[in-house]
Write an enzyme that holds these catalytic residues in place. Structure first.
Site, PDB file in Angstrom:
ATOM      1  N   SER A  15       0.864  -1.183   0.000  1.00  0.00           N
ATOM      2  CA  SER A  15       0.000   0.000   0.000  1.00  0.00           C
ATOM      3  C   SER A  15       0.899   1.231   0.000  1.00  0.00           C
ATOM      4  O   SER A  15       1.741   1.368  -0.895  1.00  0.00           O
ATOM      5  CB  SER A  15      -0.938  -0.043   1.215  1.00  0.00           C
ATOM      6  OG  SER A  15      -1.837   1.036   1.199  1.00  0.00           O
ATOM      7  N   HIS A  42      -2.388  -0.856  -3.491  1.00  0.00           N
ATOM      8  CA  HIS A  42      -3.474   0.116  -3.344  1.00  0.00           C
ATOM      9  C   HIS A  42      -2.997   1.432  -3.944  1.00  0.00           C
ATOM     10  O   HIS A  42      -2.090   2.065  -3.403  1.00  0.00           O
ATOM     11  CB  HIS A  42      -3.825   0.336  -1.877  1.00  0.00           C
ATOM     12  CG  HIS A  42      -4.246  -0.925  -1.171  1.00  0.00           C
ATOM     13  ND1 HIS A  42      -4.076  -1.101   0.187  1.00  0.00           N
ATOM     14  CD2 HIS A  42      -4.813  -2.063  -1.634  1.00  0.00           C
ATOM     15  CE1 HIS A  42      -4.541  -2.288   0.531  1.00  0.00           C
ATOM     16  NE2 HIS A  42      -4.980  -2.889  -0.555  1.00  0.00           N
ATOM     17  N   ASP A 134      -4.686  -4.721   5.506  1.00  0.00           N
ATOM     18  CA  ASP A 134      -5.030  -5.635   4.419  1.00  0.00           C
ATOM     19  C   ASP A 134      -3.842  -6.552   4.162  1.00  0.00           C
ATOM     20  O   ASP A 134      -2.697  -6.113   4.141  1.00  0.00           O
ATOM     21  CB  ASP A 134      -5.375  -4.831   3.164  1.00  0.00           C
ATOM     22  CG  ASP A 134      -5.988  -5.691   2.055  1.00  0.00           C
ATOM     23  OD1 ASP A 134      -6.557  -6.747   2.380  1.00  0.00           O
ATOM     24  OD2 ASP A 134      -5.901  -5.282   0.887  1.00  0.00           O
TER      25      ASP A 134
END
Length: 330
Positions: A15, A42, A134
């Site tokens: 991310s 992400h 995540d």
């Protein structure tokens, strides 16, 4: 004659700080490695094509953007695209517009879980720099299916939250500084595969929900227990997932949250509700000012006084909401 290395699938999630971490992790992988790499980062809509070009200049591997029904080939890195889950099934990758997990689509957990169920002990999950958490549930799934797990050393990651959360909630096979990941991947690709394991039934079921192949209340109830919480996205009932060391929630549509992601989502929902309330009150203020002006022109002093009292109440509510929103931002 040396034994040919078994095919491996390395799935990588990142991310914040992830673009530089992925480039460093794949910098020195040999082009003839008998492995493929699927990457979820992400990121925004306009970053993927540029990243494919940048990464292509930093690694010997072939780098392409993921596409639906594309066959997975050794020596290739596949980069996820925005707003579509990247999952694998029967040797091909699928792009799914399935429910968000941990507020994201693509979700690292969705990729890792599908890879775990499909490739089992041939799979390795690698979690790099990023915020929130995540990817940990996905690493747990890979472990449960016989695969290996690796995280970027949280102490040297640009953003430590994702790898640190994984380290705190499960036993990780390899904790590696990002500049050393290429060498570890190369060594693992030449090692014998870990012992085979059957994918647990609950993971197969959850993978079906996440890839939008199955979505119903009965399927979700088999995976967890109902809790008195609602899904921030679809407003449906949430179930707390069983068979995991991580507290997670899922609705029957398939939206999924860790506890931390659920709190973040509730915060976002509260802020949205406050903005709506503020907008409604501002509109009411404008209407009251117009009514007061009209009544003053008609010399209706009693009605003017009544509506000025209502205006004071509205202004008080507006100021209270603004104070709350300023506190939320601090």
């Amino acid at each position: 004659m040396a034994k040919k290395a078994s095919f491996r699938l390395f799935v990588i999630g990142a991310s914040s700080g992830g673009h530089s971490a992925v480039k460093a992790a794949l910098a020195n992988i040999p082009a003839d490695i008998n492995a493929a790499f699927l990457v979820v980062i992400h990121s925004g809509y306009n970053t993927i094509s540029n990243f494919v070009k940048h990464l292509s200049g930093r690694t010997s591997l072939k780098v392409v953007q993921a596409s639906h029904n594309l066959e997975i080939e050794a020596g290739t890195v596949y980069i996820s695209i925005p707003d579509k889950h990247l999952v694998v099934q029967d040797g091909v990758m699928l792009l799914s517009y399935g429910p968000r997990e941990n507020l994201f689509r693509p979700s690292i957990d969705a990729l890792f879980r599908s890879a775990a169920v499909t490739y089992k002990n041939q799979c390795m999950g690698i979690l790099l720099s990023g915020r929130l958490n995540d990817g940990t549930a996905g690493l747990e799934a890979i472990k449960d299916c016989g695969g290996l797990t690796m995280i970027q050393n949280p102490e040297t990651a640009e953003f430590e939250e994702m790898p640190l959360f994984a380290q705190q909630h499960m036993v990780i096979d390899f904790i590696v500084n990002v500049e050393d990941i290429s060498a570890v991947i190369d060594e693992i690709s030449m090692d014998d595969l870990p012992p085979e394991k059957e994918a647990p039934v609950h993971l197969i079921r959850e993978n079906a929900i996440a890839t939008n192949l199955k979505s119903d209340v009965i399927a979700t109830e088999s995976l967890g227990d109902r809790v008195p919480l609602s899904c921030p996205e679809c407003k449906g009932v949430l179930w707390e997932m069983k068979n995991s060391n991580i507290v997670r929630y899922r609705c029957h549509i398939g939206h999924s949250y860790t506890e931390e992601a659920l709190v973040e989502s509730k915060d976002n929902g509260l802020e949205e509700a406050l903005w709506i309330a503020l907008r409604t009150l501002e509109e009411k203020r404008m209407l009251l000012l117009k009514i007061i002006s009209d009544y003053k022109k008609r010399n209706l002093s009693q009605l003017v006084l009544s509506y000025e009292n209502k205006l004071e109440e509205v202004l008080r509510h507006i100021n209270q909401i603004r104070k709350v929103m300023q506190l939320e931002k601090q």
